[in-house]
Design an enzyme around this catalytic site. Structure first.
Site, PDB file in Angstrom:
ATOM      1  N   CYS A  83      -6.590  -0.300   5.312  1.00 53.31           N
ATOM      2  CA  CYS A  83      -5.380  -0.989   4.862  1.00 53.31           C
ATOM      3  C   CYS A  83      -5.194  -2.334   5.569  1.00 53.31           C
ATOM      4  O   CYS A  83      -5.938  -3.261   5.312  1.00 53.31           O
ATOM      5  CB  CYS A  83      -4.174  -0.072   5.004  1.00 53.31           C
ATOM      6  SG  CYS A  83      -2.809  -0.481   3.889  1.00 53.31           S
TER       7      CYS A  83
ATOM      8  N   ARG B 139       3.910  -2.707  -5.646  1.00 51.31           N
ATOM      9  CA  ARG B 139       3.351  -1.921  -4.561  1.00 51.31           C
ATOM     10  C   ARG B 139       2.572  -0.731  -5.116  1.00 51.31           C
ATOM     11  O   ARG B 139       3.029  -0.060  -6.036  1.00 51.31           O
ATOM     12  CB  ARG B 139       4.461  -1.436  -3.631  1.00 51.31           C
ATOM     13  CG  ARG B 139       3.949  -0.856  -2.326  1.00 51.31           C
ATOM     14  CD  ARG B 139       5.054  -0.678  -1.313  1.00 51.31           C
ATOM     15  NE  ARG B 139       4.486  -0.386   0.005  1.00 51.31           N
ATOM     16  CZ  ARG B 139       4.081  -1.309   0.868  1.00 51.31           C
ATOM     17  NH1 ARG B 139       4.211  -2.595   0.564  1.00 51.31           N
ATOM     18  NH2 ARG B 139       3.566  -0.969   2.033  1.00 51.31           N
TER      19      ARG B 139
ATOM     20  N   HIS C  52      -5.520   5.920   3.216  1.00 51.57           N
ATOM     21  CA  HIS C  52      -5.019   6.686   4.356  1.00 51.57           C
ATOM     22  C   HIS C  52      -5.334   8.155   4.089  1.00 51.57           C
ATOM     23  O   HIS C  52      -5.998   8.498   3.136  1.00 51.57           O
ATOM     24  CB  HIS C  52      -3.512   6.489   4.509  1.00 51.57           C
ATOM     25  CG  HIS C  52      -3.119   5.056   4.750  1.00 51.57           C
ATOM     26  ND1 HIS C  52      -3.369   4.407   5.945  1.00 51.57           N
ATOM     27  CD2 HIS C  52      -2.492   4.147   3.956  1.00 51.57           C
ATOM     28  CE1 HIS C  52      -2.912   3.167   5.875  1.00 51.57           C
ATOM     29  NE2 HIS C  52      -2.386   2.984   4.677  1.00 51.57           N
TER      30      HIS C  52
END
Length: 239
Positions: free
Chosen positions: A95, A129, A195
């Site tokens: 990320c 997002r 993640h």
């Protein structure tokens, strides 16, 4: 990796880049090395400490905008990670860490911020997002099974000619540049938006990093529990 010393795993800036539990990637590498009898040592490098260039595997995690900018500035000044990457060390970044490996990334107001230039990518800020599960089919030359993770970012990452996509997106957003890819790699430098932590959910990816670091094929280990986790997550996303 030298045969007369332990595998050296370096977790970079846990005080800045560890927002989403990505330090779990370190634990997975330790565990999978130990199960194979590979001696290792782990070094946690805080942002006020120098990065040791003699590491074998370097890990960077996710973080918010300000810590990401600060991390990029300090890593540029320090030079230890760049030195390690140039001599062929393994670098795995997630990320915010993935973005700062590139030439530039988007700052707090979307302004371009200089990255480390260790991976031929450039990142900016998108309009929407990306939050949720992501699944991807990994580049065939890496010989890693389908990957699964959780993404939470607003980045748009474009891959230059000096890097290759890590995976083709099956579900989720990934790099968000309209090309349908997730992550990127070049040599032994690899980045992803996943993640989870990524290496917990993808033991094949963890073993790829270990193989690169030790320079030989790894002995098989019992992956039954990791396999169950993978199957559960893939079934939940793709059903």
């Amino acid at each position: 990796m030298s045969s007369n010393r332990p595998l050296k795993i370096v977790w970079i800036y846990p005080d800045l880049l560890s927002t989403y539990g990505d330090q779990g990637n370190t634990i997975v590498l330790e565990r999978r090395a130990a199960l194979r009898g590979i001696p290792y040592e782990t070094v946690n490098v805080r942002s006020d400490q120098p990065v040791p260039p003699d590491g074998d595997i370097f890990l960077l995690g996710g973080g918010e905008d300000r810590p990401q900018i600060l991390a990029a500035q300090r890593l540029r000044r320090d030079g230890g990670l760049a030195e390690a990457a140039q001599r062929g060390a393994v670098v795995f970044a997630v990320c915010a860490g993935y973005q700062l490996l590139g030439h530039q990334f988007g700052g707090e107001e979307g302004q371009p911020v200089q990255g480390l230039g260790l991976l031929d990518i450039s990142s900016g800020r998108g309009e929407q997002r990306a939050v949720g599960e992501i699944v991807g089919d990994v580049s065939a030359e890496l010989n890693v099974p389908r990957i699964t993770g959780f993404e939470n970012h607003q980045g748009v990452t474009r891959i230059g000619p000096g890097a290759k996509p890590l995976a083709k997106v099956v579900a989720g957003v990934g790099n968000g540049d309209g090309q349908g890819f997730e992550g990127a790699y070049s040599g032994r430098v690899l980045g992803t938006y996943m993640h989870g932590p990524a290496l917990v959910r993808n033991p094949g990816l963890a073993d790829l990093l270990l193989t690169w670091a030790v320079g030989q094929q790894l002995q098989p280990i019992d992956d039954s529990w990791a396999g169950r986790l993978r199957e559960e997550r893939l079934a939940a996303v793709l059903s």
